[in-house]
Design an enzyme around this catalytic site. Structure first.
Site, mmCIF file in Angstrom:
data_model
loop_
_atom_site.group_PDB
_atom_site.id
_atom_site.type_symbol
_atom_site.label_atom_id
_atom_site.label_comp_id
_atom_site.label_asym_id
_atom_site.label_seq_id
_atom_site.Cartn_x
_atom_site.Cartn_y
_atom_site.Cartn_z
ATOM 1 C CG ASN A 113 38.595 -35.455 0.015
ATOM 2 O OD1 ASN A 113 39.359 -35.366 -0.948
ATOM 3 N ND2 ASN A 113 38.601 -34.603 1.015
ATOM 4 C CG ASP A 126 -1.972 1.029 1.213
ATOM 5 O OD1 ASP A 126 -2.106 1.696 0.167
ATOM 6 O OD2 ASP A 126 -2.682 1.181 2.218
ATOM 7 C CG ASP A 173 30.825 -31.133 8.680
ATOM 8 O OD1 ASP A 173 30.778 -30.612 7.552
ATOM 9 O OD2 ASP A 173 30.158 -32.128 8.994
ATOM 10 C CG ASP A 198 -3.555 -5.442 4.176
ATOM 11 O OD1 ASP A 198 -4.163 -5.389 3.089
ATOM 12 O OD2 ASP A 198 -3.120 -4.437 4.755
ATOM 13 C CG ASN A 212 31.693 -35.950 7.765
ATOM 14 O OD1 ASN A 212 31.706 -35.209 6.789
ATOM 15 N ND2 ASN A 212 30.583 -36.300 8.379
ATOM 16 C CG ASP A 242 -0.910 -1.260 8.017
ATOM 17 O OD1 ASP A 242 -1.770 -1.361 7.114
ATOM 18 O OD2 ASP A 242 -0.522 -0.159 8.458
#
Length: 848
Positions: free
Chosen positions: A660, A331, A689, A596, A685, A592
């Protein structure tokens, strides 16, 4: 007083006195001491699970992967057949990985919980006879609550008093039209949908007002009892769909790989249990276990950054859509304009200033007791005349069907009704017109002149309302049926100037690849005037009436080209957004108002403001603490940063890790021993990570911010194949060095391959995290620190007593020189491959 189990009983058969007695309360509400006791008895007024049980479920969810569970079972099985030390190490690594995931996700959830407290819903509660605005969560049975238009119903309530009360119960009855509610008494067995004297949690007030007694709260409400099956699950975002498909792709690859590798190793007469553990460990290495945690942390970090920009994220997954958004519908009030409506003038039917029109408009605006709005505030502040002591006799609140507000006022012997609303609507209920000199005549002869005057005022950019009145009877309340044969009095002209910096912000949005589309109820002439003021030189405007006549196919072509949708009915907002989405756009909607909520829910990103009505804030994904487009542009940038950092982890997981793991799978076919033991694969692993957990705080290149980013699974597949194969080339080069130059035995091979594997996977992160040459886009501080720590840890590991636990040994010094050469060649090749890859992708995009 009722106990929690008694709350299930019906209450529609009770009168107010019986209800007060049953809940040990009064019309003045409860005192604070009693409220504290009742919160302990009934619990907080919410239908969400408590945080303690949520934390336990979150921890257990870290083990939901079938591969992880199979690995744990296989490790326990191996403990009974040989040394239990390996089993302890495998289980410890799995637990550490799972705890890291839990810790990251829990921290993210707690951070978001704190942010959500900033946009809590509130309601007006009577406590000790005093009205207090308090969070909905502290409402208890026995509270007296005051409701008005836009309020969510905070629990199951009995109506004490009401005035023109209409409620939307579509959330759980499916009834699309507002339902009228009144105080009264009904049989105890009245069906839920016909309990017109009761209000239920999950519904909201469309118009009117009421005072109600809260009978049930939280999970004891009708909504709470069926909330599991009833609450509509938020639509899945593009990013969530992409992650799900990515997960399926990884699962398919992993499953095929596990079966093939296990079968071949058994065929080559390697120990069955070792082969099975190796295959499962390989599968764990292929699976980005921390992906859910990385996504949660990225989103929570993004949410915290956005909160600093006054943007509060209610639904984390909407951040990615926020960054992907290429159309924003809004709006004009408060976003394009200042949001402060000013009274320009009040005119009689001939277009001359009229104090009488101003007085009647002021009576209507100041005495109405429904939803407070900027127009009424502007009229009240603009009235400087004598504030006469009229009293209100009856009010017919504003609603979106009638589009007008009527009040009946009285003073001594005077009694009349005043209506104020959309000009054409007011004209339709008038049969007479009053001129400036007070003369009343039939309206037919003047209607064309009034409409011409309305058109001229609209072209000048003024929002123009009509005012009408009608003599009324003191002995009879004015009702909707009486809104006819009224006398047209004149015009109210209002203006809301555009914000000073709006043209610059619209340009900035355009540079970010976001097109703003204004959706307004104002007429096309007012909308055009505004468009010219904010720099849209040739505005393309589509009216609600024209939209109604268009087919969906035509609208799908026209809507993306339209700048302003004017004279739009509330239900058309949802239709416009749906059409834009079908046309392939990621659509944000900023609203708002009471009407809406459906559009906010259907949009890819529903955006509201902290001052919005409850129902709009509840439906929104994102709430702005400042109603400013500048805040929104900052939020879009943060959304894109979050998206970019999440994608970095996926690129990392599908480059070195994949390479890998494929290399190890291939090496296991020609080596007489396993290239890495299961516990060594899991350690690889875990270590690779670790740096990736800091990716949420990483720097983001400008190229990732300047345009909307979309999830593209085919792009990820191509990236995975390109960089995965490149990684494997250098892996096999490492194998060659270990086997043919150093004639490595099992332990030397495994140690050498482990060190090279972790170091290359850690350093390649610095290459794939950016499209630019890695030296032109340096990593964030935390990523750099984590990378250095992992490198030092891996190089030191074979020299420590811990090495024995993992089956590592010391390596010849010359190997480190060969390894350094291989890694330098790998990083250089990756840089060249990256340049070629993105250049090819850009050419492919340009050809489309």
């Amino acid at each position: 007083m009722e106990t929690p189990t008694d709350q299930f009983k019906s209450f529609c058969h009770l009168n107010s006195e019986e209800a007060f007695h049953q809940l040990a309360t009064t019309k003045d509400g409860l005192d604070e001491k009693e409220v504290t006791k009742r919160i302990k008895t009934y619990g907080p007024n919410t239908i969400k699970a408590n945080s303690k049980s949520s934390a336990i479920l979150l921890f257990l969810s870290q083990f939901k992967s079938p591969i992880t569970l199979m690995l744990i079972v296989a490790a326990l099985l191996s403990a009974g057949l040989r040394d239990a030390a390996d089993t302890v190490i495998i289980l410890a690594i799995v637990l550490i990985s799972s705890f890291l995931g839990f810790w990251q996700e829990k921290g993210a959830a707690d951070a978001v919980s704190e942010l959500l407290k900033m946009v809590q819903l509130h309601c007006v509660i009577l406590r000790n006879g005093q009205q207090k605005e308090l969070p909905v969560e502290v409402v208890v049975p026995g509270d007296v609550v005051i409701l008005s238009a836009g309020n969510l119903i905070p629990g199951d309530c009995l109506i004490l008093e009401s005035q023109e009360l209409f409620v939307d119960e579509a959330a759980f009855t499916g009834e699309t039209y507002p339902v009228e509610k009144n105080a009264g008494i009904l049989p105890a067995d009245t069906p839920l949908a016909k309990r017109t004297n009761a209000l239920f949690m999950g519904s909201h007030v469309i118009s009117g007002r009421a005072s109600v007694l809260v009978m049930k709260t939280g999970l004891q409400t009708e909504f709470g009892k069926i909330s599991e099956g009833l609450q509509a699950k938020a639509p899945e975002t593009d990013f969530e769909k992409g992650i799900r498909k990515f997960g399926y792709m990884l699962m398919e690859i992993t499953l095929v790989l596990v079966i093939i590798i296990f079968a071949i190793n058994v065929f080559l007469h390697k120990p069955v249990l070792d082969s099975f553990l190796f295959s499962l460990a390989l599968a764990v290495g292929l699976t980005p276990q921390l992906l859910p945690a990385i996504i949660s942390v990225n989103l929570a970090t993004g949410a915290r950054r956005m909160a600093k920009q006054k943007v509060i994220v209610k639904r984390l997954s909407s951040i990615e859509n926020f960054g992907s958004m290429d159309i924003l519908c809004s709006d004009k009030t408060g976003t394009i304009t200042e949001g402060k409506v000013n009274l320009k003038d009040t005119l009689d039917s001939n277009g001359q200033h009229s104090d009488k029109v101003l007085q009647y408009a002021w009576l209507n605006a100041s005495l109405q007791q429904g939803f407070h709005n900027p127009i009424d505030e502007a009229i009240c502040s603009g009235y400087k005349g004598v504030k006469q002591s009229f009293a209100i006799q009856k009010e017919i609140p504003y609603d979106f069907i009638r589009k007008r507000l009527t009040i009946q006022v009285k003073k001594d012997k005077e009694n009349f009704a005043v209506s104020k609303g959309a000009l054409t609507i007011i004209l339709d209920i008038c049969s007479q017109v009053e001129s400036g000199d007070g003369k009343v005549t039939k309206i037919a002869a003047s209607k064309a002149a009034i409409l011409k005057q309305y058109e001229q005022l609209s072209e000048a950019g003024y929002r123009t309302l009509g005012v009408a009145y009608k003599p009324a009877n003191a002995t009879k309340d004015f009702i909707k049926a009486d809104e006819k044969d009224m006398i047209f009095l004149g015009f109210i002209t209002l203006f809301d100037p555009p914000k000073a910096n709006v043209a610059a912000i619209l340009k900035e949005l355009d540079q970010l690849g976001v097109k703003l589309k204004i959706i307004t109820g104002d007429n096309a002439l007012v909308a055009k005037s505004l468009a010219l003021q904010i720099g849209i030189k040739v505005p393309r405007i589509l009216t609600g009436a024209a939209l109604q006549k268009m087919s969906n196919t035509a609208l799908m072509h026209q809507a993306p080209l339209t700048d302003i949708f004017a004279e739009v009915e509330p239900n058309q907002k949802e239709h416009i957004i749906t059409i834009l989405k079908k046309a392939g756009h990621v659509v944000g909607f900023m609203g708002d108002g009471i009407n809406d909520a459906p559009a906010l829910h259907i949009a890819d990103v529903g955006i509201s403001v902290d001052t919005a009505v409850d129902v709009a804030k509840e439906a929104a994904d994102i709430v702005l603490l400042s109603r400013d487009l500048e805040v929104l542009t900052q939020g879009i940038v943060e959304g894109r940063k979050t998206f970019a950092n999440t994608m970095k982890y996926i690129f990392m997981a599908t480059s070195a890790n994949f390479g890998n793991m494929f290399s190890m799978a291939g090496a296991s076919l020609f080596l007489k021993f396993l290239p890495l033991l299961p516990k060594q694969i899991l350690l690889t692993n875990l270590l690779t990570d670790f740096p990736e957990m800091t990716i949420a705080m990483d720097r983001v290149d400008q190229i990732n911010i300047q345009s909307p980013q979309r999830w593209d699974l085919s792009f990820i597949k191509r990236f995975m194949i390109t960089f995965g194969l490149l990684s494997s080339v250098f892996d096999y080069l490492t194998f060659g060095v270990l086997v043919y130059i150093f004639h490595a035995n099992e332990k030397v091979f495994q140690t050498g391959w482990f060190i090279e594997s972790v170091i290359s996977a850690t350093l390649i992160v610095l290459v794939v995290r950016t499209r630019l040459p890695f030296f032109k886009s340096l990593p964030g501080r935390y990523l750099a620190i984590a990378t250095i720590l992992v490198l030092l840890m891996v190089l030191a590991l074979p020299l420590t007593p811990v090495a024995v636990w993992f089956g590592f040994t010391r390596l010849p010094l010359a190997y480190y020189g060969w390894m350094l050469l291989i890694i330098i060649l790998y990083l250089g090749s990756a840089e060249m491959a990256k340049y070629w890859f993105y250049r090819k992708m850009n050419i492919a995009i340009l050809k489309k």
